[in-house]
Write a protein that holds these residues in place. Structure first.
Motif, PDB file in Angstrom:
ATOM      1  N   GLY A  50      45.887  45.644  51.420  1.00 47.44           N
ATOM      2  CA  GLY A  50      44.449  44.932  50.557  1.00 47.44           C
ATOM      3  C   GLY A  50      44.812  43.435  50.825  1.00 47.44           C
ATOM      4  N   ILE A  51      45.903  42.968  50.324  1.00 41.52           N
ATOM      5  CA  ILE A  51      46.135  41.528  50.306  1.00 41.52           C
ATOM      6  C   ILE A  51      45.925  40.969  52.008  1.00 41.52           C
ATOM      7  N   CYS A  52      46.551  41.641  52.657  1.00 49.70           N
ATOM      8  CA  CYS A  52      46.522  41.082  54.002  1.00 49.70           C
ATOM      9  C   CYS A  52      45.180  40.923  54.559  1.00 49.70           C
ATOM     10  N   VAL A  53      44.368  42.026  54.548  1.00 47.01           N
ATOM     11  CA  VAL A  53      43.047  42.185  55.319  1.00 47.01           C
ATOM     12  C   VAL A  53      42.075  41.200  54.263  1.00 47.01           C
ATOM     13  N   SER A  54      42.151  41.157  52.934  1.00 54.23           N
ATOM     14  CA  SER A  54      41.506  40.234  52.209  1.00 54.23           C
ATOM     15  C   SER A  54      41.489  38.701  52.304  1.00 54.23           C
ATOM     16  N   GLY A 101      42.453  42.508  43.136  1.00 55.07           N
ATOM     17  CA  GLY A 101      41.340  43.712  43.672  1.00 55.07           C
ATOM     18  C   GLY A 101      42.181  44.871  44.130  1.00 55.07           C
ATOM     19  N   SER A 102      43.389  44.775  44.804  1.00 54.75           N
ATOM     20  CA  SER A 102      43.999  45.840  45.259  1.00 54.75           C
ATOM     21  C   SER A 102      44.488  46.640  44.059  1.00 54.75           C
ATOM     22  N   ALA A 103      44.861  45.919  43.016  1.00 53.09           N
ATOM     23  CA  ALA A 103      45.558  46.384  41.827  1.00 53.09           C
ATOM     24  C   ALA A 103      44.396  47.440  41.047  1.00 53.09           C
ATOM     25  N   VAL A 104      43.386  46.846  41.050  1.00 50.90           N
ATOM     26  CA  VAL A 104      42.327  47.430  40.510  1.00 50.90           C
ATOM     27  C   VAL A 104      41.754  48.822  41.063  1.00 50.90           C
ATOM     28  N   ALA A 105      41.626  48.550  42.541  1.00 55.18           N
ATOM     29  CA  ALA A 105      41.416  49.767  43.134  1.00 55.18           C
ATOM     30  C   ALA A 105      42.367  50.850  43.159  1.00 55.18           C
ATOM     31  N   GLN A 106      43.536  50.464  42.884  1.00 52.35           N
ATOM     32  CA  GLN A 106      44.795  51.581  42.643  1.00 52.35           C
ATOM     33  C   GLN A 106      44.559  52.221  41.348  1.00 52.35           C
ATOM     34  N   ALA A 107      44.069  51.590  40.408  1.00 56.31           N
ATOM     35  CA  ALA A 107      43.820  51.951  39.105  1.00 56.31           C
ATOM     36  C   ALA A 107      42.835  53.078  38.993  1.00 56.31           C
ATOM     37  N   SER A 137      34.361  32.500  47.642  1.00 61.80           N
ATOM     38  CA  SER A 137      35.545  32.906  48.411  1.00 61.80           C
ATOM     39  C   SER A 137      36.442  33.882  47.708  1.00 61.80           C
ATOM     40  N   GLN A 138      37.015  33.375  46.632  1.00 64.51           N
ATOM     41  CA  GLN A 138      37.709  34.174  45.869  1.00 64.51           C
ATOM     42  C   GLN A 138      37.233  35.189  45.099  1.00 64.51           C
ATOM     43  N   ALA A 139      36.077  35.314  44.720  1.00 61.84           N
ATOM     44  CA  ALA A 139      35.312  36.553  44.453  1.00 61.84           C
ATOM     45  C   ALA A 139      35.296  37.568  45.359  1.00 61.84           C
ATOM     46  N   MET A 140      34.968  37.022  46.602  1.00 61.98           N
ATOM     47  CA  MET A 140      34.762  38.125  47.789  1.00 61.98           C
ATOM     48  C   MET A 140      36.347  38.569  48.347  1.00 61.98           C
ATOM     49  N   GLY A 141      37.093  37.792  47.876  1.00 60.65           N
ATOM     50  CA  GLY A 141      38.813  37.936  48.140  1.00 60.65           C
ATOM     51  C   GLY A 141      38.901  39.551  47.253  1.00 60.65           C
ATOM     52  N   PHE A 142      38.614  39.126  46.066  1.00 61.41           N
ATOM     53  CA  PHE A 142      38.874  40.406  45.054  1.00 61.41           C
ATOM     54  C   PHE A 142      38.130  41.630  45.637  1.00 61.41           C
ATOM     55  N   VAL A 143      36.953  41.571  45.831  1.00 61.94           N
ATOM     56  CA  VAL A 143      36.178  42.700  46.416  1.00 61.94           C
ATOM     57  C   VAL A 143      36.733  43.304  47.677  1.00 61.94           C
ATOM     58  N   ILE A 144      37.186  42.199  48.578  1.00 62.58           N
ATOM     59  CA  ILE A 144      37.607  42.653  50.029  1.00 62.58           C
ATOM     60  C   ILE A 144      38.927  43.651  49.583  1.00 62.58           C
ATOM     61  N   GLY A 145      39.752  43.085  48.570  1.00 59.20           N
ATOM     62  CA  GLY A 145      41.120  43.438  48.136  1.00 59.20           C
ATOM     63  C   GLY A 145      40.779  44.929  47.584  1.00 59.20           C
ATOM     64  N   MET A 146      39.798  45.118  46.863  1.00 59.11           N
ATOM     65  CA  MET A 146      39.464  46.607  46.405  1.00 59.11           C
ATOM     66  C   MET A 146      39.087  47.511  47.536  1.00 59.11           C
ATOM     67  N   VAL A 147      38.376  47.041  48.350  1.00 63.60           N
ATOM     68  CA  VAL A 147      38.043  48.014  49.422  1.00 63.60           C
ATOM     69  C   VAL A 147      38.753  48.322  50.684  1.00 63.60           C
ATOM     70  N   ALA A 148      39.619  47.210  50.892  1.00 66.58           N
ATOM     71  CA  ALA A 148      39.983  47.321  52.145  1.00 66.58           C
ATOM     72  C   ALA A 148      41.278  48.367  52.801  1.00 66.58           C
ATOM     73  N   ILE A 201      46.584  34.478  47.409  1.00 69.57           N
ATOM     74  CA  ILE A 201      46.696  35.974  47.559  1.00 69.57           C
ATOM     75  C   ILE A 201      46.120  36.575  46.129  1.00 69.57           C
ATOM     76  N   GLY A 202      46.005  35.688  45.279  1.00 71.31           N
ATOM     77  CA  GLY A 202      45.958  36.393  43.959  1.00 71.31           C
ATOM     78  C   GLY A 202      44.504  37.288  43.511  1.00 71.31           C
ATOM     79  N   PRO A 203      43.166  36.808  44.196  1.00 72.37           N
ATOM     80  CA  PRO A 203      42.172  37.603  44.036  1.00 72.37           C
ATOM     81  C   PRO A 203      42.568  38.921  44.909  1.00 72.37           C
ATOM     82  N   ALA A 204      43.076  38.801  46.055  1.00 71.44           N
ATOM     83  CA  ALA A 204      43.133  40.054  46.826  1.00 71.44           C
ATOM     84  C   ALA A 204      44.210  41.104  46.203  1.00 71.44           C
ATOM     85  N   ALA A 205      45.250  40.389  45.503  1.00 64.80           N
ATOM     86  CA  ALA A 205      46.007  41.174  44.893  1.00 64.80           C
ATOM     87  C   ALA A 205      45.629  41.801  43.587  1.00 64.80           C
TER      88      ALA A 205
END
Length: 117
Positions: free
Chosen positions: A50-54, A27-33, A72-83, A21-25
């Motif tokens: 963001g974590i769950c969807v990603s 990504g979600s944190a960056v989106a919140q910023a 996959s980890q890079a995409m997890g980061f991006v998906i976490g940002m937009v989820a 869940i690291g990359p998704a977490a």
């Protein structure tokens, strides 16, 4: 099981969870910023969504498309940002489509049946 084995198992489990869940977490944190004015509740919900969807979408896409683990980890980061932004719209669209499904099925069968005599 010895104490050392329990500690090792706990460390391995923590590492696996962070890897999953690291990359998704992040990504979600960056989106919140980039979204000022969110309450703590909104931030936590956004982070969890963001974590769950990603996590699930990234794993499914990775297996389906045969992505390398790094991709996959890079995409997890991006998906976490937009989820968090995309998920409510996706759920609404899926609900609207599901609501129209019974009429579409009825129309399909009426067209196949043809005019009644």
């Amino acid at each position: 099981m010895t104490v050392q084995e329990l500690i090792d198992a706990g460390i391995n489990l923590a590492g696996a969870v962070i890897a999953a869940i690291g990359p998704a977490a992040m990504g979600s944190a960056v989106a919140q910023a980039w979204k000022p004015g969110l309450s703590w509740r909104q931030r936590i919900v956004q982070w969890v969504v963001g974590i769950c969807v990603s996590y699930f979408v990234t794993r499914a896409l990775g297996v389906w498309l045969g992505w390398h683990e790094f991709v996959s980890q890079a995409m997890g980061f991006v998906i976490g940002m937009v989820a968090f932004e995309v998920a409510p719209r996706f759920v609404k669209a899926a609900g609207d489509t599901a609501a129209q499904l019974p009429d579409a099925i009825k129309d399909y069968f009426l067209k196949r049946k043809g005019p009644s005599a």
